[in-house]
Design a protein around this motif. Structure first.
Motif, PDB file in Angstrom:
ATOM      1  N   PHE A   1       0.824  -1.213   0.000  1.00 28.23           N
ATOM      2  CA  PHE A   1       0.000   0.000   0.000  1.00 28.23           C
ATOM      3  C   PHE A   1       0.857   1.262   0.000  1.00 28.23           C
ATOM      4  N   GLY A   2       2.175   1.105   0.032  1.00 26.61           N
ATOM      5  CA  GLY A   2       3.070   2.255   0.145  1.00 26.61           C
ATOM      6  C   GLY A   2       3.325   2.947  -1.190  1.00 26.61           C
ATOM      7  N   LEU A   3       4.185   3.954  -1.136  1.00 28.02           N
ATOM      8  CA  LEU A   3       4.509   4.768  -2.320  1.00 28.02           C
ATOM      9  C   LEU A   3       4.995   3.914  -3.494  1.00 28.02           C
ATOM     10  N   ILE A   4       5.895   3.008  -3.219  1.00 25.84           N
ATOM     11  CA  ILE A   4       6.464   2.184  -4.298  1.00 25.84           C
ATOM     12  C   ILE A   4       5.574   0.972  -4.570  1.00 25.84           C
ATOM     13  N   GLY A   5       5.183   0.275  -3.504  1.00 28.19           N
ATOM     14  CA  GLY A   5       4.427  -0.968  -3.667  1.00 28.19           C
ATOM     15  C   GLY A   5       3.119  -0.782  -4.411  1.00 28.19           C
ATOM     16  N   SER A   6       2.416   0.306  -4.135  1.00 22.98           N
ATOM     17  CA  SER A   6       1.110   0.486  -4.785  1.00 22.98           C
ATOM     18  C   SER A   6       1.285   0.698  -6.292  1.00 22.98           C
TER      19      SER A   6
ATOM     20  N   HIS B   1       9.542  -7.840  -0.447  1.00 21.78           N
ATOM     21  CA  HIS B   1       9.481  -7.243   0.897  1.00 21.78           C
ATOM     22  C   HIS B   1       9.780  -5.736   0.839  1.00 21.78           C
ATOM     23  N   LEU B   2       8.690  -4.953   0.885  1.00 22.39           N
ATOM     24  CA  LEU B   2       8.814  -3.488   0.836  1.00 22.39           C
ATOM     25  C   LEU B   2       8.520  -2.827   2.180  1.00 22.39           C
ATOM     26  N   ALA B   3       7.763  -3.498   3.031  1.00 16.89           N
ATOM     27  CA  ALA B   3       7.313  -2.862   4.275  1.00 16.89           C
ATOM     28  C   ALA B   3       8.508  -2.400   5.102  1.00 16.89           C
ATOM     29  N   ALA B   4       8.422  -1.177   5.563  1.00 20.57           N
ATOM     30  CA  ALA B   4       9.518  -0.624   6.369  1.00 20.57           C
ATOM     31  C   ALA B   4       9.049   0.634   7.065  1.00 20.57           C
ATOM     32  N   LYS B   5       9.808   1.008   8.069  1.00 18.08           N
ATOM     33  CA  LYS B   5       9.629   2.328   8.651  1.00 18.08           C
ATOM     34  C   LYS B   5      10.559   3.235   7.845  1.00 18.08           C
ATOM     35  N   THR B   6      10.023   4.195   7.111  1.00 15.40           N
ATOM     36  CA  THR B   6      10.831   4.889   6.103  1.00 15.40           C
ATOM     37  C   THR B   6      11.170   6.347   6.453  1.00 15.40           C
ATOM     38  N   SER B   7      10.598   6.866   7.534  1.00 14.00           N
ATOM     39  CA  SER B   7      10.911   8.249   7.868  1.00 14.00           C
ATOM     40  C   SER B   7      12.305   8.327   8.513  1.00 14.00           C
TER      41      SER B   7
ATOM     42  N   TYR C   1      14.287  -7.973  -1.449  1.00 16.09           N
ATOM     43  CA  TYR C   1      14.308  -7.005  -0.336  1.00 16.09           C
ATOM     44  C   TYR C   1      14.654  -5.625  -0.899  1.00 16.09           C
ATOM     45  N   THR C   2      13.824  -4.639  -0.594  1.00 22.44           N
ATOM     46  CA  THR C   2      14.127  -3.290  -1.078  1.00 22.44           C
ATOM     47  C   THR C   2      14.899  -2.536  -0.006  1.00 22.44           C
ATOM     48  N   SER C   3      16.076  -2.064  -0.398  1.00 21.98           N
ATOM     49  CA  SER C   3      16.913  -1.312   0.531  1.00 21.98           C
ATOM     50  C   SER C   3      17.084   0.118   0.011  1.00 21.98           C
ATOM     51  N   THR C   4      18.127   0.778   0.450  1.00 26.01           N
ATOM     52  CA  THR C   4      18.233   2.214   0.213  1.00 26.01           C
ATOM     53  C   THR C   4      19.674   2.663  -0.043  1.00 26.01           C
ATOM     54  N   ASP C   5      19.804   3.796  -0.734  1.00 29.73           N
ATOM     55  CA  ASP C   5      21.121   4.424  -0.912  1.00 29.73           C
ATOM     56  C   ASP C   5      21.692   4.888   0.439  1.00 29.73           C
TER      57      ASP C   5
ATOM     58  N   ARG D   1      18.477  -1.760  -4.166  1.00 24.94           N
ATOM     59  CA  ARG D   1      18.658  -0.474  -3.458  1.00 24.94           C
ATOM     60  C   ARG D   1      18.018   0.650  -4.266  1.00 24.94           C
ATOM     61  N   ILE D   2      17.171   1.404  -3.585  1.00 23.98           N
ATOM     62  CA  ILE D   2      16.359   2.444  -4.213  1.00 23.98           C
ATOM     63  C   ILE D   2      16.752   3.803  -3.636  1.00 23.98           C
ATOM     64  N   ALA D   3      16.541   4.880  -4.401  1.00 23.80           N
ATOM     65  CA  ALA D   3      16.878   6.214  -3.874  1.00 23.80           C
ATOM     66  C   ALA D   3      15.842   7.243  -4.311  1.00 23.80           C
TER      67      ALA D   3
HETATM   68  N1  LIG Z   1      10.683   6.400   0.118  1.00 22.11           N
HETATM   69  C1  LIG Z   1      12.001   6.463   0.011  1.00 22.11           C
HETATM   70  O1  LIG Z   1      12.582   7.567  -0.035  1.00 22.11           O
HETATM   71  C2  LIG Z   1      12.823   5.211  -0.123  1.00 22.11           C
HETATM   72  C3  LIG Z   1      14.108   5.354  -0.560  1.00 22.11           C
HETATM   73  C4  LIG Z   1      14.898   4.231  -0.664  1.00 22.11           C
HETATM   74  C5  LIG Z   1      14.397   2.989  -0.316  1.00 22.11           C
HETATM   75  N2  LIG Z   1      13.121   2.855   0.116  1.00 22.11           N
HETATM   76  C6  LIG Z   1      12.674   1.520   0.532  1.00 22.11           C
HETATM   77  O2  LIG Z   1      11.646   1.064  -0.339  1.00 22.11           O
HETATM   78  C7  LIG Z   1      10.659   0.340   0.392  1.00 22.11           C
HETATM   79  C8  LIG Z   1       9.295   0.905   0.124  1.00 22.11           C
HETATM   80  O3  LIG Z   1       9.307   2.275   0.452  1.00 22.11           O
HETATM   81  P1  LIG Z   1       8.045   3.238   0.253  1.00 22.11           P
HETATM   82  O4  LIG Z   1       8.578   4.566  -0.095  1.00 22.11           O
HETATM   83  O5  LIG Z   1       7.025   2.595  -0.611  1.00 22.11           O
HETATM   84  O6  LIG Z   1       7.554   3.306   1.766  1.00 22.11           O
HETATM   85  P2  LIG Z   1       6.125   3.679   2.344  1.00 22.11           P
HETATM   86  O7  LIG Z   1       5.323   4.478   1.393  1.00 22.11           O
HETATM   87  O8  LIG Z   1       6.398   4.229   3.712  1.00 22.11           O
HETATM   88  O9  LIG Z   1       5.452   2.254   2.464  1.00 22.11           O
HETATM   89  C9  LIG Z   1       5.876   1.330   3.418  1.00 22.11           C
HETATM   90  C10 LIG Z   1       4.720   0.401   3.687  1.00 22.11           C
HETATM   91  O10 LIG Z   1       5.108  -0.484   4.735  1.00 22.11           O
HETATM   92  C11 LIG Z   1       4.011  -0.589   5.649  1.00 22.11           C
HETATM   93  N3  LIG Z   1       4.481  -0.937   6.978  1.00 22.11           N
HETATM   94  C12 LIG Z   1       5.156  -0.168   7.869  1.00 22.11           C
HETATM   95  N4  LIG Z   1       5.364  -0.849   9.001  1.00 22.11           N
HETATM   96  C13 LIG Z   1       4.816  -2.069   8.831  1.00 22.11           C
HETATM   97  C14 LIG Z   1       4.700  -3.221   9.644  1.00 22.11           C
HETATM   98  N5  LIG Z   1       5.187  -3.238  10.890  1.00 22.11           N
HETATM   99  N6  LIG Z   1       4.075  -4.314   9.129  1.00 22.11           N
HETATM  100  C15 LIG Z   1       3.563  -4.313   7.885  1.00 22.11           C
HETATM  101  N7  LIG Z   1       3.629  -3.245   7.057  1.00 22.11           N
HETATM  102  C16 LIG Z   1       4.244  -2.148   7.532  1.00 22.11           C
HETATM  103  C17 LIG Z   1       3.412   0.816   5.645  1.00 22.11           C
HETATM  104  O11 LIG Z   1       2.108   0.783   6.178  1.00 22.11           O
HETATM  105  P3  LIG Z   1       1.553   2.131   6.854  1.00 22.11           P
HETATM  106  O12 LIG Z   1       1.434   3.131   5.739  1.00 22.11           O
HETATM  107  O13 LIG Z   1       0.250   1.733   7.442  1.00 22.11           O
HETATM  108  O14 LIG Z   1       2.582   2.539   7.875  1.00 22.11           O
HETATM  109  C18 LIG Z   1       3.457   1.125   4.151  1.00 22.11           C
HETATM  110  O15 LIG Z   1       2.332   0.594   3.477  1.00 22.11           O
HETATM  111  C19 LIG Z   1      11.086   0.403   1.860  1.00 22.11           C
HETATM  112  O16 LIG Z   1      11.686  -0.815   2.203  1.00 22.11           O
HETATM  113  C20 LIG Z   1      12.068   1.538   1.921  1.00 22.11           C
HETATM  114  O17 LIG Z   1      13.028   1.354   2.941  1.00 22.11           O
HETATM  115  C21 LIG Z   1      12.308   3.943   0.188  1.00 22.11           C
END
Ligand SMILES: NC(=O)c1ccc[n+]([C@@H]2O[C@H](COP(=O)([O-])OP(=O)(O)OC[C@H]3O[C@@H](n4cnc5c(N)ncnc54)[C@H](OP(=O)(O)O)[C@@H]3O)[C@@H](O)[C@H]2O)c1
Length: 310
Positions: A9-14, A57-63, A120-124, A168-170
């Motif tokens: 449901f997140g930014l990338i996954g959706s 596996h995309l779920a993460a705490k991303t802030s 597994y999606t990771s980060t820069d 790894r994503i950025a």
């Molecule tokens: N966004 C970036 O700048 C960035 C950059 C590099 C890499 N990435 C990586 O790419 C991946 C996807 O990122 P994104 O931007 O799509 O992140 P996102 O929009 O924050 O989405 C993350 C999703 O994970 C869910 N989630 C969080 N905690 C969870 C838990 N305990 N159990 C199950 N689901 C949980 C969130 O649900 P809720 O919305 O309900 O919390 C959300 O749907 C992550 O692994 C991130 O580390 C992201």
């Protein structure tokens, strides 16, 4: 082919689901479906009972700043000798370590048990930014807690006996989503002629989310394993990115001011300096990773086609 995702449901996954649903059928482990990845038993059951061959596996705490605030609590919990008590705390607290490390371990262990391939999606942010250009072989050295927890996740994945990919994503951006990314935040602020302070001493590799989805498809089709930098083809400072966004969307640049990292991120999590990641490994699979300028062109096309104004 079936894919079981986490965080779809997140930014990338959706967007991955939107673009690839004609090729794959998706199952989902997510908070929105009542499943938390820190719930070990539930994760094991879901993965075991799924007939998907791949777990994305995309779920993460991303802030980044939110994760930094968890650091003290995480270190305290990590000192507990009793693993059971530690696990109870991870489940209760949902800190950066709980979700990004313990949650990832649950997903990895379940994949090993059910013999599923893991992406597994990771980060820069696993890098410290001291090198001019990073390849997949370079050793990470995270400088903030978000990067550290994602790196610990990588290490768990790398040591696992199931086939794996680390992507790894950025700085991901897309045309539309309920949560804003840096491009849409800047478009909105530039439209409102808000005063913008943009960092000049940080370099990033912004990535168009649609390209991430196509890259994941390419990795699956090629049966790839290993680490891949799934990032855009242009390295740019936030200041130059803001100017480019203004130009691309016909907005005025005169509200954009320059600021340094030290000033902008004062009292926040430290940010690495130079995060330029090589992406030739993923592009050698025939996947195109657009630079910011090309990505913005596509964002513009999609926004006008679907009359998106927000
Ligand atoms: N966004 C970036 O700048 C960035 C950059 C590099 C890499 N990435 C990586 O790419 C991946 C996807 O990122 P994104 O931007 O799509 O992140 P996102 O929009 O924050 O989405 C993350 C999703 O994970 C869910 N989630 C969080 N905690 C969870 C838990 N305990 N159990 C199950 N689901 C949980 C969130 O649900 P809720 O919305 O309900 O919390 C959300 O749907 C992550 O692994 C991130 O580390 C992201």
């Amino acid at each position: 082919m079936k894919i079981l995702g986490t965080g779809l449901f997140g930014l990338i996954g959706s967007r991955v689901r939107e673009l690839l649903s004609d090729k794959y059928s998706f199952g989902d482990i997510s908070i929105q479906n009542g499943i938390d990845i820190t719930d070990k038993k539930r994760v094991f059951d879901e993965i075991k009972n799924s007939d998907a061959s791949i777990v994305l596996h995309l779920a993460a705490k991303t802030s980044v700043d939110g994760c930094e605030k968890d650091k003290k609590k995480d270190i305290k919990i990590l000192r507990y000798k009793d693993i059971k008590r530690q696990e109870e705390e991870w489940f209760k607290e949902k800190t950066a370590w709980a979700v990004n490390v313990y949650g990832t371990k649950n997903v990895v262990d379940a994949c090993i048990q059910s013999r599923k391939k893991l992406i597994y999606t990771s980060t820069d942010f696993v890098f410290d930014g001291s090198k001019n250009l990073y390849s997949e072989e370079d050793k990470p050295n995270p400088i903030n807690w978000y990067g550290r927890t994602k790196y610990e996740g990588e290490e768990i994945v790398k040591k696992s006996s199931t086939p794996w990919i680390i992507a790894r994503i950025a700085y991901p951006y897309r045309a539309n989503f309920i949560r804003q990314d840096f491009v849409r935040i800047l478009i909105e602020k530039l439209r409102k002629k808000e005063h913008l302070q943009m960092v000049t001493d940080h370099v990033m590799s912004p990535t168009f989310v649609d390209d991430i989805a196509y890259a994941l498809d390419g990795l699956i089709k090629n049966n790839s394993t290993g680490i891949f930098h799934v990032v855009g083809s242009e390295f740019i400072t936030p200041y130059d990115a803001a100017c480019k966004i203004a130009k691309s969307f016909g907005l005025e640049e005169n509200s954009i001011a320059k600021i340094t990292r030290a000033e902008y991120f004062r009292n926040r999590a430290p940010r690495p300096f130079h995060l330029a990641l090589k992406n030739d490994k993923i592009q050698s699979l025939g996947v195109k990773m657009r630079g910011l300028e090309e990505g913005l062109e596509e964002v513009k096309i999609q926004r006008s086609k679907f009359k998106i104004t927000s």
